[in-house]
Design an enzyme around this catalytic site. Structure first.
Site, short mmCIF file in Angstrom:
data_model
loop_
_atom_site.label_atom_id
_atom_site.label_comp_id
_atom_site.label_asym_id
_atom_site.label_seq_id
_atom_site.Cartn_x
_atom_site.Cartn_y
_atom_site.Cartn_z
N ASP A 156 26.25 34.00 -91.17
CA ASP A 156 26.07 34.40 -92.57
C ASP A 156 24.61 34.53 -92.99
OD1 ASP A 156 26.92 35.09 -95.18
OD2 ASP A 156 26.34 33.10 -95.84
N ASP A 336 29.55 31.46 -102.41
CA ASP A 336 28.29 31.89 -101.78
C ASP A 336 27.11 31.28 -102.54
OD1 ASP A 336 26.40 33.03 -100.16
OD2 ASP A 336 26.70 35.08 -100.86
ZN LIG Z 1 26.38 36.26 -96.73
#
Ligand SMILES: [Zn+2]
Length: 457
Positions: A156, A336
């Protein structure tokens, strides 16, 4: 010590299809009993908490959080990030591996787990990297990461571009029964884009990040999940085309899942042009807000708190994300949560890092856009924060079954409150939602039978 009797609340446990007004007994950190049995089994002198008119549900899980430790403690630490999680109603978070050093070795996994056990306000689960240094070139030691305790792998912040390498990663992940989570971004298509490629990128003179840059990798992931049988989870989806790809693939039985973040189903790219433009055009899509109302939140054009990756997209994309969440295509919600220092964000839009904090606002924004609008039932919404992420990551969490860890969140659905920078537990201040009137709030967060946070009334 870690015992508690919660009385009179509406208990919702999607994993067990429970939705009833009842008492709940927690004994020694475990869920012990419901209903009249709870009262009967409660030891004399146990702490009682009246939760009448409130929702009692399994502790919420956010599988997409950046805690920034090790190496970036100026942005956030395990202590401050988990404190923010507790305030937001989250009893478990999964931290991303793009730290410094990256979580591509068992030593770093051990370091985080140790520190989290000591300093964390809530449970911390660790995601390991797919590739060494998150550089996308060579696989990380996936087997030893698994032995060290990671619950998934992801690069990520980055995205493995080499499809052959991604295929091998999926094969290993399948062997070790790990989910692979992917930040879907085709580097060649996206290049140095900073905002959704469309009307506003043109008007504002900012380089575009096309929706196809996400959809291309979602399509790749569908193909590779089908080929390998590995569980692939597409993180923070922003584009209508991505939702459609996942919908079709899931219908065919492909082991793929998708995640939505509140900013992508509340805001649009018009927000980058400033609050006035947003409220006139796309603001009507936000629950409880309309143009012309007094005291609408105000922000300038090019505000870097509206810069995230993937970017805010068009109103049509926002609607498609909501539709995907409602019809079950996107079965998991996450924040997030991506804290950054003030000095990093206080630069020209082009130069600012991507990302916003989200742990303290995601529940309210989700309730507003999905539940208060009557799009989704409360059990269905709670499932996306509990049983669904637990199932994907094989976590022994997300339920109120008798004997389960007493991770419990107490919600006040109708509590109206204003999110402010002073009221955050995060170390960073990069949220676009300061000054927003929100509806719905966690009022108590219980981890292993211990109240780690509660709203002072
Ligand atoms: Zn991301």
């Amino acid at each position: 010590m870690n015992s508690l009797l919660l009385t009179g609340g509406r208990v919702i446990d999607p994993a067990n299809r429970v939705d009833a007004v009842t008492d709940l007994l927690v004994l020694d950190g475990k869920i012990a009993a419901f209903g009249s049995q709870a009262v009967k089994d409660a030891p004399a002198g146990i702490e009682r908490k009246d939760v009448k008119d409130l929702i009692v549900c399994p502790g919420l899980i956010d599988l997409h959080v950046h805690l920034r430790e090790p190496g970036q403690g100026a942005k956030e630490t395990i202590a401050t990030g988990t404190a923010a999680a507790a305030r937001g109603g989250f009893t478990s978070v999964v931290c991303m591996p793009n730290t410094s050093p990256a979580v591509d070795n068992s030593g770093t996994v051990a370091l985080i787990r140790e520190r989290a056990a000591r300093e964390g306000a809530v449970n911390v689960f660790v995601a390991g990297a797919i590739t060494k240094g998150i550089a996308g070139e060579e696989l990380a030691p996936i087997g030893s990461l698994k032995r060290a305790g990671v619950v998934a792998i992801t690069d990520d912040g980055h995205c493995v571009q080499n499809n052959e390498l991604m295929r091998r990663a999926l094969e290993y992940a399948r062997m070790f029964d790990l989910a692979v989570m992917d930040h879907c971004q085709d580097y060649a298509l996206v290049s140095d884009g900073v905002i959704h490629e469309g009307y506003w990128s043109t008007v504002l003179g900012l380089r575009g990040w096309p929706a196809a840059g996400e959809e291309m990798i979602v399509a790749r992931n569908v193909q590779l999940a089908e080929l390998t049988g590995a569980r692939v989870h597409c993180q923070h989806l922003s584009a209508a085309g991505s939702v459609q790809l996942i919908r079709e693939a899931r219908k065919r039985g492909v082991p793929i899942s998708g995640e939505a973040c509140p900013h992508h189903f509340v805001l649009t790219d018009a927000a980058v042009a400033g609050s006035e433009k947003f409220w006139v055009t796309d603001g009507k899509g936000v629950f409880g807000y309309k143009h012309g109302q007094p005291n609408l939140p105000v922000w300038p054009a090019y505000d870097t708190n509206f810069k995230m990756n993937p970017p805010l997209r068009s109103a049509q994309d926002r609607d498609a994300i909501i539709e995907g969440v409602v019809d079950g295509t996107l079965e998991i919600l996450g924040s997030d949560h991506a804290p950054h220092c003030g000095y990093e964000k206080e630069v020209e839009f082009d130069y600012a890092p991507f990302g916003i904090t989200g742990l303290e606002t995601e529940l309210a924004l989700s309730l507003m856009q999905l539940y208060h609008t009557k799009r989704l039932s409360l059990p269905d919404l709670i499932a996306k924060f509990t049983v669904a992420p637990a199932r994907l990551l094989r976590l022994n969490k997300g339920t109120l079954s008798i004997g389960a860890d007493a991770d419990v969140t107490v919600l006040d659905l109708d509590r109206e409150w204003v999110f402010s920078a002073d009221g955050t537990a995060s170390k960073s201040r990069n949220s676009p939602f300061y000054g927003w009137r929100l509806k719905g709030k966690a009022v108590a967060t219980i981890v292993g039978g211990k109240q780690v946070w509660f709203e002072q009334s």
